[in-house]
Design a protein around this motif. Structure first.
Motif, PDB file in Angstrom:
ATOM      1  N   ARG A 171       0.848  -1.189   0.000  1.00  0.00           N
ATOM      2  CA  ARG A 171       0.000   0.000   0.000  1.00  0.00           C
ATOM      3  C   ARG A 171       0.884   1.240   0.000  1.00  0.00           C
ATOM      4  O   ARG A 171       2.037   1.195   0.435  1.00  0.00           O
ATOM      5  N   ASP A 221       0.886   3.738   1.926  1.00  0.00           N
ATOM      6  CA  ASP A 221       1.343   4.123   3.261  1.00  0.00           C
ATOM      7  C   ASP A 221       2.367   3.142   3.829  1.00  0.00           C
ATOM      8  O   ASP A 221       2.989   3.438   4.845  1.00  0.00           O
ATOM      9  N   VAL A 252      -1.145   6.214  -4.896  1.00  0.00           N
ATOM     10  CA  VAL A 252      -0.378   6.966  -5.896  1.00  0.00           C
ATOM     11  C   VAL A 252       1.050   7.206  -5.415  1.00  0.00           C
ATOM     12  O   VAL A 252       1.986   7.282  -6.204  1.00  0.00           O
ATOM     13  N   ARG A 257     -11.441   3.062  -3.550  1.00  0.00           N
ATOM     14  CA  ARG A 257     -10.621   1.937  -3.094  1.00  0.00           C
ATOM     15  C   ARG A 257     -10.858   0.704  -3.974  1.00  0.00           C
ATOM     16  O   ARG A 257      -9.947  -0.089  -4.206  1.00  0.00           O
TER      17      ARG A 257
HETATM   18  C1  8YV Z   1      -3.923   5.250   0.601  1.00  0.00           C
HETATM   19  C2  8YV Z   1      -1.973   6.689  -0.304  1.00  0.00           C
HETATM   20  O1  8YV Z   1      -4.510   5.779   1.747  1.00  0.00           O
HETATM   21  O2  8YV Z   1      -2.308   7.042  -2.577  1.00  0.00           O
HETATM   22  C3  8YV Z   1      -1.516   7.006  -1.665  1.00  0.00           C
HETATM   23  O3  8YV Z   1      -0.326   7.236  -1.838  1.00  0.00           O
HETATM   24  O4  8YV Z   1      -1.233   6.729   0.632  1.00  0.00           O
HETATM   25  C4  8YV Z   1      -3.387   6.406  -0.091  1.00  0.00           C
HETATM   26  O5  8YV Z   1      -4.191   6.573  -1.169  1.00  0.00           O
HETATM   27  C5  8YV Z   1      -3.158   4.079   0.981  1.00  0.00           C
HETATM   28  O6  8YV Z   1      -2.339   3.559   0.025  1.00  0.00           O
HETATM   29  C6  8YV Z   1      -4.130   3.001   1.466  1.00  0.00           C
HETATM   30  O7  8YV Z   1      -3.611   2.382   2.453  1.00  0.00           O
END
Ligand code: 8YV
Length: 315
Positions: free
Chosen positions: A52, A54, A76, A290
């Motif tokens: 992810r 984060d 992103v 999501r």
């Molecule tokens: C998400 C993020 O909250 O796009 C990103 O870089 O950090 C977020 O969109 C995260 O990846 C979900 O856990």
């Protein structure tokens, strides 16, 4: 045919978990009690990492997977992925741009409005009987027509600015160069100068080593005691110690933050402050977005393992 083995770094919604489990042999890193040992056990067979935004994928994780071919980021931002090592090893990296842009922009605007108009406190005012006992809620600050600076006019910054234009705000932006698609907005080359001329500063930069603490003490103090900083990018883009100092002393009026150093832990100094709005890194957190992010993250993995071009490559 043997399914490719992947390492899943963090928990994902069921609508992603099901298809991932069907298409791949999934090693759930986030469930392992002893993570280094788990990496030692499964790393040798891992060809892909699903992570992810984060969470990323650090050097130790990548090094534990000598057969790694691809890292697919659900988000992103890929600042948590060791790109240098990926480049050296020829590991492909993908992310999920575009699909989350509008939700992130929406939340940034909502944070600005919510915090300026004191909506969290106003809700409490109604619920705890203060309205009846004390009368009118204290007056708050206007948003429309004010001056706003957007630091980083990429996809998300652009959508933020478009929304702000609808509030009749005068818009300036700072980026590495002026953007041809931003003719109506003023380009300012220096973040301090941008802060000086802004009532609200939106931080919408993709984080990297170059942008670390780009919002430094000088930028923060240039916003002044009436200014507000809104961050929907990454905590590392702001010097958090300087931000806390300025919020505590009143050198900065307010901040609305969706991201924190070391999240989900956060510096306890934040919890003592009334002039900061705290959000749990949820800017892309709608069901619709999501779902799109999950699909794109999975489609990139599938494309890689079937020899098709990656949909949204970073590397
Ligand atoms: C998400 C993020 O909250 O796009 C990103 O870089 O950090 C977020 O969109 C995260 O990846 C979900 O856990």
């Amino acid at each position: 045919m043997n399914k490719p083995e992947i390492l899943q770094v963090g928990e994902l919604p069921d609508w992603d978990q099901g298809p991932l489990d069907t298409a791949f042999t999934v090693h759930r890193y986030f469930e392992a009690k002893d993570k280094p040992r788990f990496l030692q056990e499964v790393g040798g067979n891992v060809r892909g990492i699903a992570t992810r935004g984060d969470l990323g994928a650090n050097r130790a994780m990548i090094e534990a997977c000598p057969r790694l071919e691809v890292i697919s980021v659900y988000g992103v931002g890929y600042d948590g992925v060791d790109l240098e090592l990926c480049k050296e090893r020829g590991i492909r990296v993908t992310n999920t741009p575009d699909v989350l842009t509008n939700d992130v922009a929406d939340l940034g605007i909502a944070m600005m409005l919510c915090h300026s108009r004191g909506m969290i406190g106003a809700e409490t005012w109604v619920r705890d009987g203060s309205w009846k006992a004390q009368g009118m809620y204290p007056l708050q600050r206007r948003v429309w027509g004010k001056r706003v600076g957007v630091l980083g006019l990429g996809r998300i910054g652009y959508e933020v600015a478009l929304r702000l234009a609808g509030f009749g705000m005068s818009i300036s932006y700072c980026d590495v160069a002026s953007k041809p698609y931003a003719a109506d907005w003023a380009f300012v080359s220096d973040p301090v100068a941008l802060a000086k001329q802004s009532d609200f500063l939106f931080v919408t930069l993709l984080a990297s080593a170059e942008t670390r603490h780009i919002v430094n003490r000088e930028v923060i103090e240039a916003m002044g005691p009436e200014g507000m900083i809104i961050n929907v990018s990454r905590a590392a883009n702001i010097d958090e110690e300087a931000l806390l100092d300025a919020l505590e002393s009143g050198a900065l009026g307010a901040a609305a933050l969706d991201v924190f150093e070391g999240e989900p832990e956060l510096n306890p100094r934040f919890l003592e402050l009334g002039n900061v709005l705290l959000q749990p890194h949820q800017a892309s957190g709608t069901v619709e977005t999501r779902q799109d992010m999950g699909k794109l993250m999975r489609d990139n993995l599938t494309a890689h393992f079937s020899g098709a071009p990656l949909l949204t490559p970073v590397l």
